[in-house]
Motif scaffolding. Structure first.
Motif: not given
Length: 313
Positions: A218-225
């Motif tokens: 989830v972190y590497n996906v990036g919530i902002k992205n």
């Protein structure tokens, strides 16, 4: 029911810890890969073997065989429903295969197994693994086929199955641990206490490391992205409405133990498979769509699972 909610909350706290430690650079993609291998190749097989030998009987094994019809029929019907959704809402041809795969196939091990254990305890593991077998078989056959077809450079006739890699995915170490445990049950083999204690140490790593991996993802996906679209909404509808509804309806027609049906419903309503974004990149499919769908499905699940539990408990 309150204890089930608390257990699920703690599961997501583990995921949040994985997210925070990735933010602090304690964890990385490489560590996430190592955790995944440790869970899938060592911890889960030990967990499966011990659970089956402690909590399983020959008669329950016969119940398992009859129960395979529900996940198989439900997933095939869910695939059909994904095609209907595409026609109605005019899904882009470049993402139809990956849409159908995410609409139908769920994350039955890294998230599904810890959640089922938190709700139902170890007795749920054989049923959870049964759904996993069907889910994995369909994902690595039909799912791969449809994802590959999203690439315009791949002609329909050139998409082929390679049986050995597919069998390796289906007959994973976790499944082999389950099958060896079944054999031990069928021949009335008693696991020595010292061996069981050792295997229990390794098996207990499954839940925390699995949720750390999800937090890293989830972190590497990036919530902002993350970007929301009608197709992502369609994936979420498939995961959290259509798939569990079909399983429930089949359970009214095909008689199975209540715990088995409840576990199947939980397994059918898991977030998107964490392997999908990687496969999308491998086949030059729509990786951004796959990544956003997986991210939204994981983030929404914490709010969704209490609603589902009110329905089945």
């Amino acid at each position: 029911m309150v204890s089930a909610y608390i257990n699920i909350l703690f599961i997501f706290v583990l995921m949040f810890i994985g997210y925070v430690l990735t933010y602090k650079q304690w964890f990385s993609n490489q560590i996430g890969d190592a955790f995944s291998k440790l869970v899938l190749q060592i911890a889960l097989p030990c967990n499966m073997f011990l659970t089956v030998t402690k909590n399983f009987s020959r008669s329950e094994f016969l119940d398992l065989i009859g129960g395979t019809m529900i996940p198989l029929i439900s997933m095939l019907l869910t695939f059909v429903m994904s095609f209907v959704y595409q026609r109605i809402f005019d899904t882009s041809p470049a993402r139809r295969g990956i849409f159908s795969t995410m609409f139908t196939c769920s994350n039955t091990i890294l998230i599904g197994l810890p959640i089922n254990m938190a709700i139902f305890g170890e007795r749920a593991i054989p049923y959870a693994l049964l759904y996993y077998i069907v889910n994995t078989s369909i994902f690595w056959t039909l799912g791969i086929y449809f994802i590959a077809r999203d690439n315009p450079q791949i002609e329909q006739a050139t998409v082929r199955f390679h049986i050995v890699p597919i069998l390796k995915k289906i007959f994973s170490p976790a499944l082999l641990g389950f099958l060896i445990g079944l054999c031990a049950v069928l021949v009335n083999f008693t696991v020595p206490t010292s061996v069981a204690t050792f295997l229990n140490y390794l098996g207990n790593l499954s839940t925390p490391l699995s949720m750390f991996v999800i937090g890293i993802i989830v972190y590497n996906v990036g919530i902002k992205n993350l970007t929301l679209s009608k197709d992502i909404i369609g994936v979420l509808i498939g995961r959290y409405v259509i798939s569990p509804l079909i399983v429930w309806l089949l359970g009214q027609w095909i008689t199975v133990p209540p715990l088995m049906l409840a576990v199947f419903i939980i397994q059918s309503s898991m977030p998107v498979q964490s392997s999908v974004p990687i496969l999308a990149r491998s086949y030059d499919a729509d990786q951004q769509f796959a990544t956003s769908s997986m991210g939204y499905s994981v983030l929404l699940y914490l709010a969704y699972i209490p609603l589902l539990l009110k329905f089945i408990l």
